[in-house]
Scaffold this active site. Structure first.
Site, PDB file in Angstrom:
ATOM      1  N   GLU A   1       0.564   4.161   0.835  1.00  0.00           N
ATOM      2  CA  GLU A   1      -0.245   5.112   1.600  1.00  0.00           C
ATOM      3  C   GLU A   1       0.676   5.833   2.575  1.00  0.00           C
ATOM      4  O   GLU A   1       1.397   5.188   3.332  1.00  0.00           O
ATOM      5  CB  GLU A   1      -1.304   4.304   2.361  1.00  0.00           C
ATOM      6  CG  GLU A   1      -2.445   5.104   2.894  1.00  0.00           C
ATOM      7  CD  GLU A   1      -3.442   4.188   3.634  1.00  0.00           C
ATOM      8  OE1 GLU A   1      -4.282   4.726   4.350  1.00  0.00           O
ATOM      9  OE2 GLU A   1      -3.339   2.955   3.492  1.00  0.00           O
TER      10      GLU A   1
ATOM     11  N   SER B   1     -11.274  -7.779   6.594  1.00  0.00           N
ATOM     12  CA  SER B   1     -12.386  -7.326   5.770  1.00  0.00           C
ATOM     13  C   SER B   1     -12.739  -8.451   4.829  1.00  0.00           C
ATOM     14  O   SER B   1     -11.854  -9.126   4.309  1.00  0.00           O
ATOM     15  CB  SER B   1     -11.979  -6.114   4.929  1.00  0.00           C
ATOM     16  OG  SER B   1     -12.263  -4.929   5.619  1.00  0.00           O
TER      17      SER B   1
ATOM     18  N   ARG C   1      -1.487  -7.256  12.490  1.00  0.00           N
ATOM     19  CA  ARG C   1      -2.517  -6.656  13.351  1.00  0.00           C
ATOM     20  C   ARG C   1      -3.088  -7.684  14.319  1.00  0.00           C
ATOM     21  O   ARG C   1      -3.318  -7.383  15.487  1.00  0.00           O
ATOM     22  CB  ARG C   1      -3.646  -6.067  12.499  1.00  0.00           C
ATOM     23  CG  ARG C   1      -3.221  -4.812  11.777  1.00  0.00           C
ATOM     24  CD  ARG C   1      -4.420  -4.119  11.146  1.00  0.00           C
ATOM     25  NE  ARG C   1      -3.987  -2.889  10.484  1.00  0.00           N
ATOM     26  CZ  ARG C   1      -4.805  -2.031   9.897  1.00  0.00           C
ATOM     27  NH1 ARG C   1      -6.102  -2.265   9.874  1.00  0.00           N
ATOM     28  NH2 ARG C   1      -4.330  -0.938   9.325  1.00  0.00           N
TER      29      ARG C   1
ATOM     30  N   ARG D   1      -0.592   1.460  13.130  1.00  0.00           N
ATOM     31  CA  ARG D   1      -1.425   0.433  12.499  1.00  0.00           C
ATOM     32  C   ARG D   1      -1.022   0.158  11.057  1.00  0.00           C
ATOM     33  O   ARG D   1      -1.484  -0.793  10.464  1.00  0.00           O
ATOM     34  CB  ARG D   1      -2.902   0.892  12.433  1.00  0.00           C
ATOM     35  CG  ARG D   1      -3.656   0.949  13.715  1.00  0.00           C
ATOM     36  CD  ARG D   1      -5.142   1.221  13.468  1.00  0.00           C
ATOM     37  NE  ARG D   1      -5.391   2.279  12.501  1.00  0.00           N
ATOM     38  CZ  ARG D   1      -5.292   3.578  12.744  1.00  0.00           C
ATOM     39  NH1 ARG D   1      -4.940   3.996  13.945  1.00  0.00           N
ATOM     40  NH2 ARG D   1      -5.551   4.467  11.807  1.00  0.00           N
ATOM     41  N   HIS D   2      -0.216   1.030  10.467  1.00  0.00           N
ATOM     42  CA  HIS D   2       0.019   0.960   9.022  1.00  0.00           C
ATOM     43  C   HIS D   2       1.438   0.542   8.659  1.00  0.00           C
ATOM     44  O   HIS D   2       2.394   0.917   9.314  1.00  0.00           O
ATOM     45  CB  HIS D   2      -0.270   2.326   8.384  1.00  0.00           C
ATOM     46  CG  HIS D   2      -1.731   2.637   8.296  1.00  0.00           C
ATOM     47  ND1 HIS D   2      -2.399   3.307   9.289  1.00  0.00           N
ATOM     48  CD2 HIS D   2      -2.655   2.343   7.342  1.00  0.00           C
ATOM     49  CE1 HIS D   2      -3.679   3.429   8.952  1.00  0.00           C
ATOM     50  NE2 HIS D   2      -3.860   2.843   7.774  1.00  0.00           N
TER      51      HIS D   2
ATOM     52  N   GLU E   1     -10.048  -3.071  13.452  1.00  0.00           N
ATOM     53  CA  GLU E   1     -10.316  -3.981  12.340  1.00  0.00           C
ATOM     54  C   GLU E   1      -9.090  -4.838  12.048  1.00  0.00           C
ATOM     55  O   GLU E   1      -7.971  -4.343  11.964  1.00  0.00           O
ATOM     56  CB  GLU E   1     -10.673  -3.122  11.106  1.00  0.00           C
ATOM     57  CG  GLU E   1     -11.036  -3.912   9.888  1.00  0.00           C
ATOM     58  CD  GLU E   1      -9.970  -3.813   8.811  1.00  0.00           C
ATOM     59  OE1 GLU E   1      -9.482  -2.712   8.541  1.00  0.00           O
ATOM     60  OE2 GLU E   1      -9.611  -4.864   8.259  1.00  0.00           O
TER      61      GLU E   1
ATOM     62  N   ARG F   1       0.846  -1.195   0.000  1.00  0.00           N
ATOM     63  CA  ARG F   1       0.000   0.000   0.000  1.00  0.00           C
ATOM     64  C   ARG F   1       0.882   1.244   0.000  1.00  0.00           C
ATOM     65  O   ARG F   1       1.625   1.464   0.965  1.00  0.00           O
ATOM     66  CB  ARG F   1      -0.901   0.036   1.251  1.00  0.00           C
ATOM     67  CG  ARG F   1      -1.736  -1.202   1.466  1.00  0.00           C
ATOM     68  CD  ARG F   1      -3.033  -1.204   0.681  1.00  0.00           C
ATOM     69  NE  ARG F   1      -3.629  -2.537   0.633  1.00  0.00           N
ATOM     70  CZ  ARG F   1      -4.533  -3.007   1.510  1.00  0.00           C
ATOM     71  NH1 ARG F   1      -4.968  -2.239   2.477  1.00  0.00           N
ATOM     72  NH2 ARG F   1      -5.011  -4.229   1.388  1.00  0.00           N
TER      73      ARG F   1
END
Lengths: 571, 571
Positions: free
Chosen positions: A336, A494, A545, A342-343, A491, A334
């Site tokens: 991002e 998903s 996670r 968390r990332h 989360e 990702r």
């Protein structure tokens, strides 16, 4: 022979965990200079002491000038041979007492006790440690004063091979994991030396990282390194990650790594037993699949390539290709620019996809079952590792729903709960808008209070909050047959049912403002046009996670073997 | 009820595997146009036949105009319900005879037998197939002529759910895997339709790909698609890969995929049992580690990133970090413009690294042992899959050395064998130059003749043929403690002992013309400077090569789930 009992256990033993700037080089530039100066000073001190000793020996006051043990220690060569049988510390038992054995280990601690005796702590494989003793006082032993001194001066985290006789200490050794035996060294060879000063000592490596909030402030200010927190040297997360060998040698790091592998293994084991087939999706793909946001691009011969953001399309291709159930474990990417605990820009996804026979809850229940299998496996087979992690990062036991009482809320029910019982800022949350992270956390707290679980499912997300491939609920087309799974209010998964008919897929792609014939999407829809594909669904789990939230760690970066963030690409 | 026995088994049944341009659209532009024309013609024919039928029914000659079975077939809706218990074809047994069951499956074949009866072949999960019969002749059954016709006209590779009574056929059904039972359909719903024409039919998908040599010629000429080879339609590798759903539905593809997973699972199983710990190296790295050749680069926020060419450095970091034995399974990337059946730009590596206690042959023997474990696991647990693959890609049994008689040659011995007994072009090969692929193959043939094995080790490669981290032999510094493993004369593994002392590593880096302080190399050497690291070694196995050469397949591209080459990035 027992060392006089120590007053402090290892992690706080000052000999093992010197203050910042002593045994550990501090990572700030200022600290590094200080440490260097100090190291120089100490080296000079040691040189002078050695001179004095040599003089004393030359004048006949201290013993023989000839070193009768010089074959029994020193740097190893490829002709060095120790014929004694090798043992691992975890195997040490009564049957070895009195026997001569060979041990290969790290020097975790080394110190002189007077001029004729030295103590070492030897460490092997994670946190197996044993006390070693070497003494020049006993007559008839091939140990010289010079040898004792050389051993007592070994640098921490050097690797040695020793020959020793296994003995029972007068009283249990408190400072080592092996407490019922000690090793009386008769030979000791240096296999790989450690430097004068360590970038991160085992003491600091074995403690919790400095507060992340504090670190972020520092990072912004361009400061990095050790911070003194309530009198204890604490290394920042960055210091840990910049010193991978020492960070990883800490027992807490190895326990976290062991738990992480266990999660992956338990995932695979459960799915294999349920007739899932593994496969490997590609990382390099020919087009950005979901509109092109947050995707890494790279030149690829005369073309452009992209790094896969998920194995989603490929899992579905496997179902189209006639597999009933598939799973995969591998990296996803990702691009991002999120600098949060968390990332990561690269992380390991645990993914599955399966045919749906009657209802998409078959998939949801399979995902619940595999996660419960993981949680139960951890709490029964990894109790020791969990407790070790908790001794450094305290956490409450992860609460699970009772068997058959899994907690499943619809998204609308979750929002209603937030509105009615949540903090005032959430009194207007909408059923057709995605949840924010603070909302998720607040809902997690409410669910924990109400249902006594840290693990629950949020089902039936609104269409607006899901990607184009999510199957709408046939009974209410504003929501989807899609869900998130939550751990401690965050989360970790998903998933949902996917559209399997090409015309429905095209319609939803258009509704989302995309073009079913754009590169990356066309190739995907084409697969559903090319054959009949049965209804199917799945989910993707973020491995790091799951581990981080299960153990209540402050960051996924403490879980991943080599975390990647917008600011970190090495080591 | 038994269908009249067919003379030809499935893969050559003309009903199932129509000639190019009929059931399968050909992939060449010419062929595509032809197929389109033919499809139009047939659709027109079907329309006219339906008109005639409707007229016949209207005139009272053919039966009731009202369709009494219209609830029992057609497209499925979300309210369709079939309460009969679902079974999987692999479970079908005597206990089901006479019972009504539900089956979800693909239409592998469908055809009318007169106006009142249709036969279908239903396929589920790989190659489980069963014959289905539907007949409007039996009184009292909820089956109409319209229903029979609709079923008989179902498109190949559509997905259906049927309700049927399990019956024993009068004689075994030869054309399906399930031969002792057949299904008498009473309901049939279309879950996902297939298109009029398939891009690749199951027949061609189930056969060997067209000759790669032929294909390369075509590729150069810009032609792609089906070729008629000795009267049988053969699809090219490109056609297979461009039609992933159909390519993967072929039993041979599923068998290869199953064997591939087995290799990975057997690898992991053996290592776990020998106390190896799994970890995940990163794919994104901050610097090109070995000089920058053949490495993919990409923009990474404000910096540049690279895709890892191997997990080499990270495996060693794990050893430095206190793990005794580690392994990993994951993608590695090579930006090499090699268009051969041996190369891919992304492939799965099976890697291990371990501490060396006495001699690097400990590692070599561990690698031999894990590969022998894999080969034995395949030949005992995957006999059926291997035979299935061989029925399409014939091969001789993979010859293994007898237990304890593993074949290990030094590089110099290999070259000597080539010089003395090899083809004339190799009479001058040198001991200090790397082997070429033709040399490797010629040596493989000589070793097979002499030692009766397809698997052997070539040890002690010259320094010139190995990377800077390879440990020279202390007794002969012109060769290394490094080896390749060979299968059917082709390399599948490279490995060896690594330099673990920073000064030796720096010296070798300089000898190789590199700078120990250049980006990517400095961070690596720094780890060995930061702590003492014990001697260690390992190896990396190319998963797809092991499978391809074990099965003697023409290309690794037939093994990898989604092969990536300089010319292929999709699907």
């Amino acid at each position: 022979m027992a060392e006089p009992p120590k007053e402090t256990p290892i992690p706080t033993d000052p000999a093992l965990t010197p203050a910042a700037g002593e045994g550990e080089a501090s990572q700030s530039k200022k600290g590094a200079k200080k440490a260097e100066a100090k190291a120089k000073k100490e080296a000079e001190k040691a040189r002078k002491a050695a001179e004095r000793e040599a003089q004393a020996q030359a004048s006949g006051s201290g013993g023989a000038t000839e070193d009768l043990a010089k074959e029994n220690y020193g740097e190893i060569t490829h002709t060095t041979s120790i014929p004694a049988p090798q043992i691992h510390l975890r195997e040490l038992g009564e049957e070895h007492v009195g026997k001569t054995v060979k041990v290969r280990a790290w020097i975790q601690n080394a110190r002189m006790q007077g001029a004729k005796m030295a103590f070492v702590e030897l460490r092997e494989e994670g946190n197996w440690t044993v006390q070693g003793v070497v003494s020049a006082s006993a007559e008839g032993k091939p140990v010289s004063r010079q040898m004792v001194k050389w051993i007592g001066g070994l640098k921490l985290e050097s690797f040695v091979v020793v020959e020793a006789s296994v003995q029972k200490p007068l009283e249990p050794v408190k400072s080592t994991k092996v407490s019922g035996f000690e090793l009386h060294l008769v030979k000791c060879y240096l296999v790989a030396p450690a430097p004068e000063t360590l970038g991160l000592g085992l003491g600091a490596a074995s403690r919790a990282v400095g507060s992340l909030a504090e670190e972020e402030t520092k990072e912004e200010a361009g400061v990095e390194g050790l911070s003194i927190n309530e009198g204890t040297p604490v290394a920042s997360l960055a210091t840990h990650l910049n010193n991978p060998a020492m960070h990883k040698r800490a027992p807490v790091s190895q326990a976290i790594a062991d738990i992480r592998i266990a999660v992956e293994d338990l995932f695979c084991e459960y799915l294999r037993a349920h007739r899932f087939k593994k496969f490997h999706p590609p990382s390099l793909i020919g087009a950005a699949s979901e509109g092109g946001a947050n995707v890494f691009r790279l030149p690829y011969f005369e073309k452009e390539a992209f790094l896969a953001q998920s194995p989603q399309f490929y899992k579905q291709f496997e179902i189209a290709g006639g597999r009933k159930r598939v799973y995969c474990v591998g990296p996803v990417f990702r691009a991002e620019n999120s600098n949060t605990p968390r990332h990561m820009t690269e992380f390991i996804g645990l993914d599955l996809e399966m045919e749906i026979e009657e209802h998409y809850h078959e998939v949801m229940h399979m995902l619940e079952a595999v996660l419960l299998h993981i949680f139960k496996g951890l709490s029964t087979q990894y109790r020791e590792e969990i407790e070790l992690v908790r001794s450094v990062y305290p956490s409450e036991e992860f609460l699970l729903p009772k068997d058959g009482k899994e907690v499943r809320l619809t998204f609308a029910e979750g929002q209603a709960l937030l509105r009615s019982e949540g903090p005032p800022e959430f009194e207007d949350v909408k059923d057709d808008e995605d949840m924010s992270t603070p909302q998720e956390k607040a809902l997690g707290a409410l669910v924990r209070k109400k249902y006594n679980t840290d693990f629950y499912v949020l089902d039936k997300f609104p269409v607006a909050a899901r990607p184009f491939y999510a199957m709408p609920d046939p009974a209410n087309p504003e929501v989807t047959n899609a869900y998130d799974f939550m751990m401690r209010g965050q989360e970790i998964l998903s998933g949902g049912q996917r559209l399997h008919l090409p015309h429905e897929l095209e319609a939803m792609i258009r509704r989302k403002g995309l073009d079913p014939n754009q590169p990356g999407i066309k190739e995907y829809v084409d697969v559903f046009r090319s054959v009949g594909v049965p209804p199917h669904g799945g989910g993707g789990i973020g491995l790091d996670r799951v581990v981080a939230w299960y153990l209540n760690l402050p960051s996924v970066h403490l879980v991943c073997d080599y975390p990647r963030t917008p600011k970190r690409l090495s080591p």
